[in-house]
Every structure is written in C-alpha cells, then in structure tokens.
Design a protein around this motif. Structure first.
Motif, PDB file in Angstrom:
ATOM      1  N   LEU A  40       0.831  -1.203   0.000  1.00  0.00           N
ATOM      2  CA  LEU A  40       0.000   0.000   0.000  1.00  0.00           C
ATOM      3  C   LEU A  40       0.870   1.259   0.000  1.00  0.00           C
ATOM      4  O   LEU A  40       0.612   2.210  -0.748  1.00  0.00           O
ATOM      5  CB  LEU A  40      -0.933  -0.011   1.204  1.00  0.00           C
ATOM      6  CG  LEU A  40      -1.925   1.124   1.340  1.00  0.00           C
ATOM      7  CD1 LEU A  40      -2.821   1.220   0.126  1.00  0.00           C
ATOM      8  CD2 LEU A  40      -2.759   0.936   2.604  1.00  0.00           C
ATOM      9  N   GLU A  41       1.909   1.268   0.819  1.00  0.00           N
ATOM     10  CA  GLU A  41       2.813   2.424   0.865  1.00  0.00           C
ATOM     11  C   GLU A  41       3.477   2.662  -0.485  1.00  0.00           C
ATOM     12  O   GLU A  41       3.632   3.809  -0.913  1.00  0.00           O
ATOM     13  CB  GLU A  41       3.874   2.217   1.951  1.00  0.00           C
ATOM     14  CG  GLU A  41       3.326   2.317   3.353  1.00  0.00           C
ATOM     15  CD  GLU A  41       4.337   1.951   4.434  1.00  0.00           C
ATOM     16  OE1 GLU A  41       5.414   1.389   4.107  1.00  0.00           O
ATOM     17  OE2 GLU A  41       4.056   2.214   5.607  1.00  0.00           O
ATOM     18  N   GLN A  42       3.851   1.578  -1.175  1.00  0.00           N
ATOM     19  CA  GLN A  42       4.486   1.730  -2.484  1.00  0.00           C
ATOM     20  C   GLN A  42       3.506   2.302  -3.500  1.00  0.00           C
ATOM     21  O   GLN A  42       3.857   3.155  -4.312  1.00  0.00           O
ATOM     22  CB  GLN A  42       5.044   0.389  -2.980  1.00  0.00           C
ATOM     23  CG  GLN A  42       5.801   0.501  -4.288  1.00  0.00           C
ATOM     24  CD  GLN A  42       6.970   1.468  -4.207  1.00  0.00           C
ATOM     25  OE1 GLN A  42       7.819   1.355  -3.343  1.00  0.00           O
ATOM     26  NE2 GLN A  42       7.012   2.433  -5.114  1.00  0.00           N
ATOM     27  N   ILE A  43       2.271   1.849  -3.447  1.00  0.00           N
ATOM     28  CA  ILE A  43       1.253   2.372  -4.364  1.00  0.00           C
ATOM     29  C   ILE A  43       1.053   3.868  -4.123  1.00  0.00           C
ATOM     30  O   ILE A  43       0.961   4.651  -5.069  1.00  0.00           O
ATOM     31  CB  ILE A  43      -0.076   1.591  -4.218  1.00  0.00           C
ATOM     32  CG1 ILE A  43       0.096   0.183  -4.758  1.00  0.00           C
ATOM     33  CG2 ILE A  43      -1.210   2.320  -4.933  1.00  0.00           C
ATOM     34  CD1 ILE A  43      -1.083  -0.738  -4.498  1.00  0.00           C
ATOM     35  N   VAL A  44       0.992   4.272  -2.861  1.00  0.00           N
ATOM     36  CA  VAL A  44       0.826   5.690  -2.534  1.00  0.00           C
ATOM     37  C   VAL A  44       1.987   6.503  -3.101  1.00  0.00           C
ATOM     38  O   VAL A  44       1.777   7.554  -3.718  1.00  0.00           O
ATOM     39  CB  VAL A  44       0.685   5.894  -1.011  1.00  0.00           C
ATOM     40  CG1 VAL A  44       0.761   7.372  -0.652  1.00  0.00           C
ATOM     41  CG2 VAL A  44      -0.623   5.293  -0.504  1.00  0.00           C
ATOM     42  N   LYS A  45       3.209   6.005  -2.929  1.00  0.00           N
ATOM     43  CA  LYS A  45       4.381   6.707  -3.483  1.00  0.00           C
ATOM     44  C   LYS A  45       4.264   6.828  -5.000  1.00  0.00           C
ATOM     45  O   LYS A  45       4.550   7.890  -5.569  1.00  0.00           O
ATOM     46  CB  LYS A  45       5.671   5.969  -3.117  1.00  0.00           C
ATOM     47  CG  LYS A  45       6.074   6.115  -1.683  1.00  0.00           C
ATOM     48  CD  LYS A  45       7.346   5.333  -1.405  1.00  0.00           C
ATOM     49  CE  LYS A  45       7.667   5.329   0.077  1.00  0.00           C
ATOM     50  NZ  LYS A  45       8.846   4.507   0.390  1.00  0.00           N
TER      51      LYS A  45
END
Length: 66
Positions: free
Chosen positions: A15-20
């Motif tokens: 999820l954090e990677q998608i947000v980035k």
C-alpha cells in the motif's frame, strides 16, 4: 490450490508503495486508476486484519479480567 493470504505487514508495504507511485504523478491515468483500486482492496484487507486483532485482544482482556 489455496491462495496464500498476505500478512498485514506485506499489505501495508504494498500500500505504501502504491501511494508513493500515485504521488509521483508519473503514472498514466489508466494505471493510476488500477493502482488506486488495488490500494482500496489493500486498505480493506488491512482494516479487516486490524479489526480481527482488536477483537482477539479484547477477548484476552476479558478473560484475564475475570
């Protein structure tokens, strides 16, 4: 064949990677929409896991408190 369920931490990292990726603004619109949909599924999964963990902790507290 059984599908392996992701651990909370794995989902959160994804999820954090998608947000980035979305914040970078360097993604075509169709890909951004796809990633957003994937993120919403991950958010629901993480939320479900947190709710289950909270229920488990509350049950333990009830048992210990008796």
């Amino acid at each position: 064949m059984a599908v392996k369920e992701k651990k909370f931490e794995e989902s959160l990292l994804e999820l954090e990677q998608i947000v980035k990726d979305l914040e970078s603004g360097n993604i075509p619109l169709d890909d951004a929409i796809s990633k957003f949909n994937e993120a919403m599924i991950l958010v629901k999964d993480c939320n479900d896991k947190l709710n289950k963990a909270e229920e488990s902790v509350n049950k333990i507290i009830e048992i210990v408190g008796e």
